[in-house]
Every structure is written in C-alpha cells, then in structure tokens.
Write an enzyme that holds these catalytic residues in place. Structure first.
Site, PDB file in Angstrom:
ATOM      1  N   ARG A  87       0.812  -1.214   0.000  1.00 35.16           N
ATOM      2  CA  ARG A  87       0.000   0.000   0.000  1.00 35.16           C
ATOM      3  C   ARG A  87       0.848   1.267   0.000  1.00 35.16           C
ATOM      4  O   ARG A  87       0.385   2.331  -0.379  1.00 35.16           O
ATOM      5  CB  ARG A  87      -0.903   0.014   1.228  1.00 35.16           C
ATOM      6  N   LYS A 194       4.091 -17.086   8.624  1.00 34.66           N
ATOM      7  CA  LYS A 194       3.360 -17.308   9.863  1.00 34.66           C
ATOM      8  C   LYS A 194       2.741 -15.994  10.323  1.00 34.66           C
ATOM      9  O   LYS A 194       3.191 -14.957   9.845  1.00 34.66           O
ATOM     10  CB  LYS A 194       4.261 -17.957  10.918  1.00 34.66           C
ATOM     11  N   HIS A 224      10.620 -20.452   9.450  1.00 31.45           N
ATOM     12  CA  HIS A 224      12.002 -20.079   9.135  1.00 31.45           C
ATOM     13  C   HIS A 224      13.028 -20.896   9.922  1.00 31.45           C
ATOM     14  O   HIS A 224      14.188 -20.943   9.559  1.00 31.45           O
ATOM     15  CB  HIS A 224      12.226 -18.568   9.294  1.00 31.45           C
ATOM     16  N   GLU A 262      15.312 -16.082  24.236  1.00 26.85           N
ATOM     17  CA  GLU A 262      15.632 -14.820  23.571  1.00 26.85           C
ATOM     18  C   GLU A 262      15.939 -13.765  24.622  1.00 26.85           C
ATOM     19  O   GLU A 262      15.267 -13.721  25.664  1.00 26.85           O
ATOM     20  CB  GLU A 262      14.444 -14.350  22.744  1.00 26.85           C
ATOM     21  N   ASP A 281       3.146 -17.982  19.371  1.00 26.10           N
ATOM     22  CA  ASP A 281       4.229 -17.414  18.569  1.00 26.10           C
ATOM     23  C   ASP A 281       5.329 -18.439  18.284  1.00 26.10           C
ATOM     24  O   ASP A 281       5.936 -18.420  17.222  1.00 26.10           O
ATOM     25  CB  ASP A 281       4.809 -16.209  19.341  1.00 26.10           C
ATOM     26  N   HIS A 286       7.967 -23.299  15.618  1.00 25.41           N
ATOM     27  CA  HIS A 286       9.405 -23.506  15.791  1.00 25.41           C
ATOM     28  C   HIS A 286       9.751 -24.627  16.785  1.00 25.41           C
ATOM     29  O   HIS A 286      10.565 -25.500  16.493  1.00 25.41           O
ATOM     30  CB  HIS A 286      10.078 -22.210  16.254  1.00 25.41           C
ATOM     31  N   LYS A 386      10.962 -14.538  26.269  1.00 26.97           N
ATOM     32  CA  LYS A 386      11.593 -13.255  25.943  1.00 26.97           C
ATOM     33  C   LYS A 386      12.251 -12.703  27.207  1.00 26.97           C
ATOM     34  O   LYS A 386      11.851 -13.049  28.324  1.00 26.97           O
ATOM     35  CB  LYS A 386      10.539 -12.247  25.476  1.00 26.97           C
ATOM     36  N   LYS A 391      20.398 -14.923  24.238  1.00 27.65           N
ATOM     37  CA  LYS A 391      19.764 -15.616  23.113  1.00 27.65           C
ATOM     38  C   LYS A 391      20.438 -16.986  23.029  1.00 27.65           C
ATOM     39  O   LYS A 391      21.672 -17.071  22.934  1.00 27.65           O
ATOM     40  CB  LYS A 391      19.999 -14.851  21.817  1.00 27.65           C
TER      41      LYS A 391
HETATM   42  C1  BG6 Z   1       9.477 -15.438  15.116  1.00 26.25           C
HETATM   43  C2  BG6 Z   1       8.692 -14.945  16.296  1.00 26.25           C
HETATM   44  O1  BG6 Z   1       8.741 -16.390  14.400  1.00 26.25           O
HETATM   45  O2  BG6 Z   1      10.677 -16.041  15.584  1.00 26.25           O
HETATM   46  C3  BG6 Z   1       9.506 -13.959  17.112  1.00 26.25           C
HETATM   47  O3  BG6 Z   1       7.505 -14.304  15.845  1.00 26.25           O
HETATM   48  C4  BG6 Z   1      10.829 -14.569  17.506  1.00 26.25           C
HETATM   49  O4  BG6 Z   1       8.801 -13.538  18.268  1.00 26.25           O
HETATM   50  C5  BG6 Z   1      11.523 -15.163  16.287  1.00 26.25           C
HETATM   51  O5  BG6 Z   1      11.625 -13.548  18.074  1.00 26.25           O
HETATM   52  C6  BG6 Z   1      12.754 -15.950  16.700  1.00 26.25           C
HETATM   53  O6  BG6 Z   1      13.480 -16.286  15.549  1.00 26.25           O
HETATM   54  P1  BG6 Z   1      15.049 -16.476  15.613  1.00 26.25           P
HETATM   55  O7  BG6 Z   1      15.424 -16.948  14.251  1.00 26.25           O
HETATM   56  O8  BG6 Z   1      15.630 -15.141  15.980  1.00 26.25           O
HETATM   57  O9  BG6 Z   1      15.289 -17.496  16.690  1.00 26.25           O
END
Ligand code: BG6
Length: 536
Positions: A87, A194, A224, A262, A281, A286, A386, A391
């Site tokens: 948009r 997603k 991913h 994270e 999420d 994942h 979180k 991480k």
């Molecule tokens: C995403 C989530 O799918 O994956 C996020 O929506 C999360 O909240 C992220 O931070 C984590 O991905 P990665 O590759 O940084 O571990």
C-alpha cells in the site's frame, strides 16, 4: 546449497516415495510439483517473484538480503524479476532506491555493488490494496509486461509477507484473476508466512480456504527455523551417521530439553505479540519443528511427503494434555522490569502497544510425552521466552547413567549423565559431555567436553536462513515446508492450553527480565529430579 539438500537429492533419485499419504481428506492434491529440479547447485528455473507486503519489514530485513545471497551464489535464474506489491506510496524508482539503501543495512555480508546493480534492475513495484480485485488485475498485467521484458516465462512465486488476515483473501483473488493455474512447465506457488492460524479452528479454516483455490503442492507454509543450517543438520547428524541412532531411544535416553531463549523483549511488536503470546508465537511452529526433527523416525526417502509424514507421526503421538496435566506440566510467565545484559528493561506491560493489564505470556515451559515405542517414558521439556539472560537455542539430549558403578568405593563421587547438546544458535555446533579420569594414582572423574563448531569447519555463515527456503520453493521441493496436516497437528496439541489459560487468569508478572524465567519452570523439572541446563 546445503549438504542436506544434496543428500536429499541423491536419495530422491534413488528411491520412489512409498510413504502412505498422511494428509487429511481436505488436502486435494499432494502430487509432485510440476518442476522439481534435481541439481541444487544450478540456478532455479525462470520465474517472477511477487512479494505481497513488498514495502514491509520482512522484505527489507530478510527477503531481499536472501535473494541477494542467492544471486551472489549463482542460484537465481538469469530470467528473473521481482514485483513488490504494497500500500505504501512508492514507484519502481523509489522502491529501488529504498532497497539499495536497505540492502547495505541488512545484508549478511559485504554487498557486491555489481551483483546488486544487476539484481535491482529487475525489481518493480505496484501500489495496491491486498483485498481489492483491481490490484490483482493490475498485478496480472504488470506481470505480463515484466515477464516479457525479462523473458521469465509464466511461472510465478507469490510470497505472502502481509498480515495473516490477508492470506485467504490474496489466495482467493489470485485465483479469481486466473493467476494460479499450473500447466506443463508453468508453476504457480504461494509461500504463506506465519502465523498460520491462531488456534486449531482458525488453522483448519485457513487450510480450507487456501485449498479451495490452490492445490496442496502449490502451498508452501514457511517456518524459518527449517531454513537454519543447524536445524537441517539434525537429520544429517542422526541419519547420515551410524553412531548415534542406535542410542536414540528410551533405552538409552533419559530426557530431552529444547530451549529457545531470547534476550530481546517484545520490542515494537506489541500489537501482534499481545494478541499472540509465546505459546502461539513459538510452539506449534518452531519448537514443535525442533521436537519433530529430534524425535522422528528415519523416513523411507528424502522426498517431501516421506519426511513430512514422519513428522506428522511424532505430532500424532504427543500425549494430549488434560486440564489437570496442563496445570501440573506447563508453566507460563510474563516478564516484569529487570536488567538484560546490563541494560534496564521495562516490564512487558509497559511496552508500547501492550495492554497495561495484559495477561499474555512471554515465557512458557512444558513437559511433553511422545507416546510411541521409541519414546515412551522419555520426557521432552520445552521452554521459550523473551527477556531471558541470553539468546540461546539448543537441544539437550541427556543419556541414562551407566547401569553399574564400577568405581564405587573410590573417590569418584556421583557418576554424571552424558549429555549431547545440539547448539542451534547463536553458537552453531554440537558438543558431547562425558566423564574422564583425572590423571593421577587415584580414580577421580571429571566432566569433559568434545566440541564441533560449524565455524571451525565451514567458516562464518552468512545467510539469513530464508535462502534455502526461497530456492527450494522455486525448484518445487517442499521438504522444508509444513504440509496442511503438520500445521494443524501442532495446533491440536496447544489448543487445550490456549483454552484453559484463557479461562484461568495468571498472576503476572512472575519473572524479572534477565532472569531464567519463573521459579515454577525450575520446579517443573525438579519434581522429576532434573534441572534445566543454564541459559546464561
Ligand atoms: C518469530 C517470532 O517467528 O521467531 C519472534 O515471531 C521470535 O517472536 C523469532 O523472536 C525468533 O526467531 P530467531 O530466528 O531469531 O530465533
């Protein structure tokens, strides 16, 4: 591109896929895609990539850098173009200028201006709303012009990088405008980002809506995590080596921990996250992908449906939790104010676009049992959150202790379990912890570690993880994408948790930013005589 995909191709050629079709009746067609390129070191076939949401964050941070990496690796076809649809008020020129600035910010390595210069000439932009038919008529005629200019032929990859509410509408309008029909040597595929639904009912409804206008072989549901080399390596580690698989069962394994920690908070995603929470999420996608890769049986081939069929069997074997089990085997948390890596962090409830009385969880831990012959009695402990100290994503396999303590009476103390750790990120590698004799006349044992680091063998990785996924979609290999039933099976497990958690209000916040999560998560394992591997 990856070693895994090479293995995949070899076994594809060697064996026909004989795995029974596990997809549900709603899945119209799981037939092989019209084009499946066998050699993954060759450029993908000619096509135009249409990115719905072309002006968004995902496009600039991940998609364009990945496409650039594919170009640099010689894996993009010569006859190729990109059309961004969004948009935002842009045209071809301003889109190219913005992307040129952004690629220098988000590329995973140094940008070769010659490669980028060639690529950006093939980029176009069209302004429009995703839910209006005229946009799609305009996309169609723009595509005709672009594909004639770049000699791309009629194949199309539609990437839905928009808000989830647009997924069914875009698919329906693409179909209405006659843009999804496949013919011999012409493929039309759709990558769906997603979140794939927000619960079981909405995921089923989304599958139904997509399958009303597309065939299953045209739908690529992305996760991913499956683009990460270390995640793909789980299958190579397990099934391309003779050493580990004989031990990979309840006879030798005591328990498994899967952690996706994270250090970041909700940042500026409060709008999405406050409605979603950590469970939606991270878990049905994942974390369950990591669980499946760890627990699945060896597929009969590396064909997409054979692999996805084995994953579906793991999900089907997960013991469904009753309300009582949800109360005793799951823990949810929300961070309060605290300090992460020396930086003061506001409580989740004070984050932008978050309800100040929010009961959304930013942490969860759960104990999962996989009720099958291989895993009966082995708990899988899952945890994600979180604002944790670091991480760190890893899978920890703890082996049972030696059955007989030969050294009792000596000063050896308690024998420890052997632990195998699959480090997913940011450390990438595998380590094995075991006991060794401390040199000297006395028998004394110390824990030691053998380590494999990706970087030592293969150098610094410079990919986003999306490269393999985009390339695989272009060549029609769906192995690393979720099939309709895979996505629904994940929701089936979390649905009762969502329902109960909605009914029973939590006492939040219950962990400080920068801590390891709520005390109840430690108690969950302590009750079983176990402890989490430290995050920090
Ligand atoms: C995403 C989530 O799918 O994956 C996020 O929506 C999360 O909240 C992220 O931070 C984590 O991905 P990665 O590759 O940084 O571990």
């Amino acid at each position: 591109m990856s070693q895994l995909t090479d293995v995949a191709q070899k076994s594809n050629q060697a064996k026909p896929d004989s795995t029974p079709d596990l997809t549900k009746d709603s899945v119209k067609n799981t037939a092989t895609n019209p084009i499946t390129q066998k050699n993954k070191s060759e450029p993908a076939p000619p096509c135009v990539l249409v990115i719905f949401g072309g002006a968004g964050d995902l496009t600039k941070r991940l998609l364009i850098p990945s496409i650039y990496n594919l170009a640099a690796a010689g894996l993009l076809p010569e006859n190729f173009a990109i059309l961004g649809v969004a948009r935002a008020d842009k045209d071809d020129d301003s889109f190219r200028t913005d992307l040129t600035e952004e690629i220098h910010q988000f590329a995973t390595g140094k940008v070769d201006d010659k490669i980028w210069g060639e690529l950006v000439k093939k980029v176009y932009y069209l302004r429009g709303n995703f839910d209006e038919r005229p946009t799609f008529d305009a996309v169609k005629s723009r595509l005709e012009e672009i594909s004639a200019r770049h000699n791309t032929g009629k194949s199309r990859l539609y990437y839905l990088a928009t808000g989830a509410e647009y997924f069914p509408k875009i698919a329906a309008l693409l179909s209405e405008a006659d843009m999804v029909k496949q013919e011999e040597n012409v493929w039309r595929r759709v990558i769906v980002e997603k979140p794939f639904g927000t619960d079981l009912a909405s995921a089923e409804a989304l599958n139904k809506e997509l399958l009303a206008v597309l065939e299953e072989n045209q739908i690529f549901r992305i996760d991913h995590y499956l683009g990460k080399e270390t995640v793909q390596n789980i299958l190579v580690f397990r099934f391309a080596n003779g050493l580990f698989e004989p031990l990979w069962n309840n006879k030798y394994i005591d328990s498994v921990q899967i952690t996706v920690a994270e250090s970041v908070g909700v940042e500026n995603r409060g709008n999405y996250y406050d409605k979603s929470g950590a469970l939606r999420d991270m878990v049905p996608n994942h974390l369950f992908q990591l669980l499946c890769m760890t627990a699945m049986d060896c597929p009969t081939s590396f064909q997409a449906d054979a692999v996805r069929g084995e994953k579906a069997k793991v999900m089907e074997a997960i013991h469904p939790l009753t309300d009582e089990e949800i109360r005793s085997q799951t823990v949810r948390g929300q961070y309060g104010a605290g300090t992460v890596k020396g930086k003061e962090i506001l409580a989740y409830r004070q984050s932008p676009k978050v309800n100040p009385e929010s009961t959304t969880e930013t942490f969860l831990a759960m104990k999962v049992l996989v009720d099958n012959w291989r895993w009966a009695g082995v708990p899988f402990y899952l945890r994600t959150g979180k604002c944790l100290p670091k991480k760190r994503s890893e899978i920890v396999i703890t082996f049972k202790k030696a059955p007989f303590s030969l050294f009792r009476g000596e000063e050896v103390g308690q024998l420890e379990s052997n632990t195998l750790v699959l480090h997913i990120q940011p450390e990438e590698g595998i380590s094995l912890e075991f006991g060794a004799k401390i040199p000297g006349p006395k028998v004394m044992i110390s824990g030691v570690e053998m380590q494999f680091n990706y970087q030592d063998y293969f150098g610094q990785s410079s990919s986003t993880g999306y490269e393999t996924l985009i390339y695989d979609c272009m060549i029609g290999d769906a192995t690393l994408f979720q099939r309709a039933d895979n996505s629904e099976l994940g929701w089936r497990v979390v649905d009762p948790m969502l329902k109960l958690w909605q009914k029973e209000k939590p006492d939040f916040p219950n962990y400080a930013a920068g801590s390891n999560g709520p005390a109840a998560a430690d108690e969950l394992l302590a009750r079983d005589g176990r402890a989490w591997r430290a995050i920090g």
